[in-house]
Design an enzyme around this catalytic site. Sequence first.
Site, PDB file in Angstrom:
ATOM      1  N   CYS A  53      20.419  21.606  49.942  1.00 47.28           N
ATOM      2  CA  CYS A  53      21.164  22.048  48.768  1.00 47.28           C
ATOM      3  C   CYS A  53      21.448  23.526  48.977  1.00 47.28           C
ATOM      4  CB  CYS A  53      20.369  21.841  47.484  1.00 47.28           C
ATOM      5  SG  CYS A  53      21.120  22.614  46.028  1.00 47.28           S
ATOM      6  N   CYS A  75      28.270  23.443  50.618  1.00 50.89           N
ATOM      7  CA  CYS A  75      27.624  22.577  49.628  1.00 50.89           C
ATOM      8  C   CYS A  75      27.319  21.280  50.357  1.00 50.89           C
ATOM      9  CB  CYS A  75      28.541  22.327  48.436  1.00 50.89           C
ATOM     10  SG  CYS A  75      27.902  21.077  47.288  1.00 50.89           S
ATOM     11  N   ALA A 124      20.545  26.088  46.035  1.00 51.81           N
ATOM     12  CA  ALA A 124      19.110  26.344  45.862  1.00 51.81           C
ATOM     13  C   ALA A 124      18.651  27.535  46.696  1.00 51.81           C
ATOM     14  CB  ALA A 124      18.306  25.101  46.237  1.00 51.81           C
ATOM     15  N   ASP A 147      20.073  22.340  37.112  1.00 51.22           N
ATOM     16  CA  ASP A 147      21.318  22.653  37.805  1.00 51.22           C
ATOM     17  C   ASP A 147      21.279  24.085  38.337  1.00 51.22           C
ATOM     18  OD1 ASP A 147      24.220  23.782  37.810  1.00 51.22           O
ATOM     19  OD2 ASP A 147      24.496  21.600  37.777  1.00 51.22           O
ATOM     20  N   ARG A 148      21.489  24.238  39.634  1.00 44.41           N
ATOM     21  CA  ARG A 148      21.375  25.541  40.265  1.00 44.41           C
ATOM     22  C   ARG A 148      22.521  26.465  39.873  1.00 44.41           C
ATOM     23  NH1 ARG A 148      19.888  20.914  41.011  1.00 44.41           N
ATOM     24  NH2 ARG A 148      21.487  20.487  42.571  1.00 44.41           N
ATOM     25  N   THR A 149      23.740  25.935  39.811  1.00 46.96           N
ATOM     26  CA  THR A 149      24.871  26.779  39.435  1.00 46.96           C
ATOM     27  C   THR A 149      24.703  27.313  38.024  1.00 46.96           C
ATOM     28  OG1 THR A 149      26.481  25.827  40.966  1.00 46.96           O
ATOM     29  CG2 THR A 149      27.349  26.754  38.926  1.00 46.96           C
TER      30      THR A 149
END
Length: 238
Positions: free
Chosen positions: A84, A201, A87, A49-51
């Site tokens: 994304c 997003c 990212a 997960d990037r967040t």
Amino acid sequence: MKEKVIGILGGMGPEATLTCYSRIISRTPAKTDQEHLRVIIDSNPKVPDRTAAIIAAGESPVPILVAGCHALQKAGADFIIIPCVSAHFFLDEIQQQIALPVLSIFDVVTEAIISDHPQIKTVGLMGPTGTINGGLFQKRLAAEGIEAMVADAIQQSKVMEAIYDIKNSKPARSRAQIISDLVAVADGLISKGARGIIAGCTEIPLALKQEHLSVPYFDALTLLARAAIFKAGLTPIP
């Protein structure tokens, strides 16, 4: 000019990747199969997960993203797009470890605003908390004199809930309810002075559309698809 091969580093999420490819197809000026562009897709939903990586010291997605870029290069891609937005917080780190250029979604959206709506100097940026807190999207816009307004903490939590619900194949609420929350956040930004809304997003455009808004809508997913077609050597259909 020889057409370039598009590499899509995807899976974040899978539906956004599918939609990005679909928009490349629908906006390519082709009358036959042979007139379409070659596209290579590495859709890896196992990317951390990037967040969480940006704001909570979660596992870095960089090693998997770099491996995906190497796979795309080996398969024959000439350049890479990543559907994304969060990212892209790691883009400089990724680019240092790969040979192929990555088309920045921050650049693509900023350039679209300048080109299509040069009068807009204030936009509302809606995206995952990692993208918002990371600040790189806002910094890129500010470099061109565009102020990015963001939602307050309560409204931002609604954006995150909507994003994760869109990713969920069986969310607890309807798509109409998800859209309603996104529209409410967008309207709040518009009421505070935003003259355009950025879907920062690639999940948001799967729900929120231009028809829901009273100001120009900058759909990062569609803009990225159009920019990829252009970089590959064709003029995209508007």
